[in-house]
Each structure stands twice: as C-alpha cells, then as structure tokens.
Design a protein around this motif. Sequence first.
Motif, PDB file in Angstrom:
ATOM      1  N   LYS A 434       0.057  -0.647   0.260  1.00  0.00           N
ATOM      2  CA  LYS A 434      -0.639  -0.122  -0.227  1.00  0.00           C
ATOM      3  C   LYS A 434       0.830   1.071  -0.418  1.00  0.00           C
ATOM      4  O   LYS A 434       0.789   2.057  -0.312  1.00  0.00           O
ATOM      5  N   SER A 435       2.017   1.190   0.727  1.00  0.00           N
ATOM      6  CA  SER A 435       2.433   2.428   0.508  1.00  0.00           C
ATOM      7  C   SER A 435       4.305   2.084  -0.040  1.00  0.00           C
ATOM      8  O   SER A 435       4.509  -0.048   0.577  1.00  0.00           O
ATOM      9  N   ALA A 472      -5.069   6.270   8.658  1.00  0.00           N
ATOM     10  CA  ALA A 472      -4.564   5.273   7.160  1.00  0.00           C
ATOM     11  C   ALA A 472      -5.858   6.203   6.550  1.00  0.00           C
ATOM     12  O   ALA A 472      -5.622   6.619   5.821  1.00  0.00           O
ATOM     13  N   PRO A 477       0.202   7.315   6.089  1.00  0.00           N
ATOM     14  CA  PRO A 477       0.830   5.759   5.552  1.00  0.00           C
ATOM     15  C   PRO A 477       1.527   5.357   6.837  1.00  0.00           C
ATOM     16  O   PRO A 477       1.647   6.099   7.641  1.00  0.00           O
ATOM     17  N   GLN A 545       5.158   7.330   1.171  1.00  0.00           N
ATOM     18  CA  GLN A 545       4.044   7.915  -0.393  1.00  0.00           C
ATOM     19  C   GLN A 545       3.289   6.656  -0.355  1.00  0.00           C
ATOM     20  O   GLN A 545       3.674   5.464  -0.440  1.00  0.00           O
ATOM     21  N   TRP A 546       1.581   7.402  -0.536  1.00  0.00           N
ATOM     22  CA  TRP A 546       0.596   5.906  -0.567  1.00  0.00           C
ATOM     23  C   TRP A 546       1.234   5.417  -2.036  1.00  0.00           C
ATOM     24  O   TRP A 546       1.300   6.294  -2.830  1.00  0.00           O
ATOM     25  N   LYS A 547       1.304   4.012  -2.654  1.00  0.00           N
ATOM     26  CA  LYS A 547       1.186   3.442  -3.665  1.00  0.00           C
ATOM     27  C   LYS A 547      -0.120   3.627  -4.737  1.00  0.00           C
ATOM     28  O   LYS A 547      -1.219   4.258  -4.053  1.00  0.00           O
ATOM     29  N   ALA A 550      -3.179   2.097  -3.862  1.00  0.00           N
ATOM     30  CA  ALA A 550      -3.909   1.906  -2.474  1.00  0.00           C
ATOM     31  C   ALA A 550      -5.621   2.504  -2.254  1.00  0.00           C
ATOM     32  O   ALA A 550      -5.374   3.562  -2.503  1.00  0.00           O
ATOM     33  N   PHE A 552      -6.322   4.425   0.237  1.00  0.00           N
ATOM     34  CA  PHE A 552      -5.982   5.955   1.360  1.00  0.00           C
ATOM     35  C   PHE A 552      -5.626   7.226   0.844  1.00  0.00           C
ATOM     36  O   PHE A 552      -4.868   8.093   0.967  1.00  0.00           O
ATOM     37  N   LYS A 553      -5.338   6.250  -1.116  1.00  0.00           N
ATOM     38  CA  LYS A 553      -4.070   7.910  -2.127  1.00  0.00           C
ATOM     39  C   LYS A 553      -5.202   8.624  -1.806  1.00  0.00           C
ATOM     40  O   LYS A 553      -6.709   8.596  -1.732  1.00  0.00           O
TER      41      LYS A 553
END
Length: 554
Positions: A434-435, A472, A477, A545-547, A550, A552-553
């Motif tokens: 996710k990050s 999150a 992250p 950083q969020w990918k 994810a 949550f980005k």
Amino acid sequence: MKFLLSMALLALSSGHAHAAPPKTGKPAEAAMAGIDGERLLEHITMLASDEFEGRAPGTRGETVTLDYLQQQFKKLGLEPGNPDGTYLQAVPLVAISSHPTLSYVKDGQAKQLTFGDDYVAWTARTEKKVEIANSELVFVGYGVQAPEFQWDDYKGVDLKGKTLVMLINDPQLADPKRPKQLDPAMFGGSAITRYGRWNYKFEMAAKLGAAGALIVHETKPATYPYEVVRNSWGRENFAIKSKTPDPAFPAIPGWLQGDRARELFKAAGQDFDALKQQALQRNFHPVPLGVKLNVTALNAWREVASHNVVAKIPGSDPLLKNEVVVYTAHWDHFGIDESLPGPRTQQIFHGAMDNATGVAALLEIARAYKALPVAPKRTIVFVLTTAEERGLLGAQYYARNPLYPLSKTLLNINVDGLNMWGRTRDVELSGMGKSSADDIVAGIARSQGRSVRPDSNADYGSFYRGDQFEFARGGVPVVYLRSSSNFIGKAAGYGREKLLNYSAHQYHTVNDTVQAKWDTSGAVEDIELLFKTGYQTAQGKDRPQWKDNAEFKR
C-alpha cells in the motif's frame, strides 16, 4: 487484536549473515543495543497484573494505567506530547449499558432469543429506551457496495426502517482460472478488505436508514469464536460523546449466533446456505424474509473522561521538527466481569498479549530514541490510545482532533501484539503493497538477515482492525507488523499453531495472561526493526507515499 512478530538478537547465531546496515548508521545501532527483553517482560507483567484491573476505560484500571505510563515517560525523559503541557489528550466518551430483549415473529408465531447466548445487541444512543417494533427483516448478503468491483448488494432497494441481516466478511469469490483458489482481483482474494469489517456494515445500515442490522457470526470466516463477540459487545459499550446520534451505527446494531441464524432462516422458509451462495453473485438482490423483528433496549449510560497518553521527543532540525513520526499502541482492555465464576483474578481480562506487549514495546522504543546522542531531525510522538477494543475510539478521536497535523505526519507505526514465541526468519507486513514505507521495512529486515512478506493470515483482516486504520483513513501511511510462522529452530506449523491457539482460547478472554514459556527474543528483534523504521523515516529526505493502488491515496 492483530499480531506482530519477530527479530533476531544476533544473526550469526541463526546461521544468517548480516547484509549491509541500513541508513540508520552507528548512533542508531548503539541506541538500539539498549532494548532489553527482560525489561520488556517486566512492563508487560506489570500492565497485565491484577493491580491494573484489566485496564478498562473509565475505571480505576485506567487511572492506574495512566499514572504508570506517565511515570515511565517522565523517567525516560520524554516531554509531554500535548501542546497544553500535559501527557494526556482527553477523549470524551459515553459508556452505555444496554439491556435488550429480542424476538421475531413469523405467521403470528413469536420466537424469543436469549441475550448473550443467542445474540448480542446494543445501542450507541444515550436514550433510556430504544425500540424497534415490527421491523421487516431483509437479508442483504454481505451488505457491500463497492463500485470499484462493480458490486452492490443493495440494488437501490428502500431499506428505511427495516432491519438488515448480513453475512460476516466480504464476498469470497473463486478465481475463474483456478476455481480452488480465491480471485485476487476481487476483494483482496483471501485477504479481508474494509468491506468485510463490522464497522463498515453497520455504517452502511445507518446510511441507508435501516432501523437495525444483525451480522451473522460464523467462527471460520470470523476467525474467532462467538465468545469473542459476547465478551466484546455483550457488556458496557462505548462511543465518542456527541450531541447527535453516531452516524456509524443504526439504532440497534448486533450479532446473531450462527445456529440461531439458521433457525431464523428456516422459520422464514429459506435455506441459509443456499442464500449464502446466492450472495456470491453480482446479481444478488436483497431478500425480504417475511419475518418481523422486535427489539427493546433499556439503557443506562455514564460519561467517561478517558485519555490518550501522549509523549514526544522534539526534532533536532529547526526546519523539520514540525514534521512527526507517530508510534501508537492501545493501552486499554476489557476490565473485570464480576458475573464470571471463580475468584477475582479469574474475572479480570488481563490483556497481556493484547496489548500490554504493544505498550511495553513503545516504552522500549522510547528508551532507544533517548539513547541517541542527537535526537532525530523530525519529532517522534508516542500515542498510547484508549478504547481501541471499543471500536478504535482513541485513535479515531486523535485522527479527528490531531495534536500534530496529519498533513505533517509522515508515518504511523502501530504495535498491537508482539511475537512472544521466539525468533523468525522473516517478518510479515499487514497491508503490504500500500505504501513506500514497505521498502524501508524491507531494507531494515534484510540487515537483520530476514525477509519481508505479505501477511499470511490476511483472512483475519488485521489491517482494518487496529489503530493504524484510523491514521490510514486520515491519509497517513502506516506500518503494522504481523506474526510470521517461520520460526527458527521450530517445526513447520509451529507459528500457525500458536496463532490459532491464541485466537481460539485466549483472545479477548480472561486467559490472555503472561505465559511462563514466552520467549522475548523475537519481540526484541521486531522492536529493533520498528525503532529503525521510525528513525530512518525521521532522518530521511523523502516522506513515505501511498502507492497508486492504495484506497487511502488522496
């Protein structure tokens, strides 16, 4: 609860050679050397002792716990973390005791169920009486509305005033190419997503105007027995104090024991297993059961002035000290249940693994930071949260009322349960992928002679069950380690056996106590990893950083 694991005191002793050390450098290595397994166990033993009375919010157990934690932070030399100059962040809660009666009616025949044994129901509303009368029961499958998967269990049906019956977890769909496996492209495959969590299901029921919602408990998909539901929700329940009804719950949320659910469906002329199979189809449509539900909850409540404990180590860089790395662990557990048989010590939910271990870990991490010759460039904040066991309430309150802006919070590292069974060859990362914080963890693990892999017990849904989830959701992250099953010097399956035994016999019961055969060597190694992860982030040039994949980005 959710699990953490492992670390190695000396890689040479396990036959692993160290890789090149991470960017943390010699000062961090020296500071880390002070992390001590015996002192860790002393903290755990103290926090899980009878004196702390199960650490329930709003009780003497909270008072004793807060005193102990503040004393420890002062002793270590950490500054108060609240800008008001204290170590406490007030978390205003209400504790609600609901005494419900529940029955359902089919063709004029009423069936009364027994609270606790057959169902658990409550209310988050501070009203003396909350009632559902002649509410139609509607089976809504998994109760999921997920546009990204083109999935909608509700199909626009008007559910206002009705009571929803829902399956636990999210849809577990077979892979079209490999029918014996779950489709990784749908709801995380074998992993549980946010859609499978009880809080999502109750939120959806409230959003749709339903009067109530009942989740059918089944032990295998839940990964814990019905006793956990009864212990968690069948007593005094908590909510964040508010002038308006909590939008996260319908008037009456609850759980229905699996066998009683089957009886209900049979009385409705329905086959539970057949409907469960139908619920695995995209074209599933809500099914009215032709059964009316009656629930009356008589309630008493009290206001609870609970607290998060917050301490900090100010950053040393004038330009970066306003940015923070936040470590979290929840201090609370379930207190005392005087209705249980036996002496008082057998009525206390000691919460040793869950989560005296996590609190003790943060104290050892704080000690390591204070041993550094120079504080990290960015500020390190420790938040020991209240009411995690009551719905992540302390973390939720902090995320909504942060003492340090979430926009300036680079990373949350949450500890909820430690590996107390020895050293492992790898470490598992819940929410892996996710990050970019994963890369930091992986690099540090390599320096320990270990590898990192995804959570092998992702079916527990642990990423969405701990305080890290609230951070999150706020865009921060997170790092949350889980138990590995690959133990050094142990037979294959040893770790899985330990986890299953804990889930079945200790988790959220009075049996979660300090065990004589615990081995802290793995816990020490994990604590070192988490210390280095926070330190490297606090020193680094780039923030995690969020990918792109994810949820949550921003």
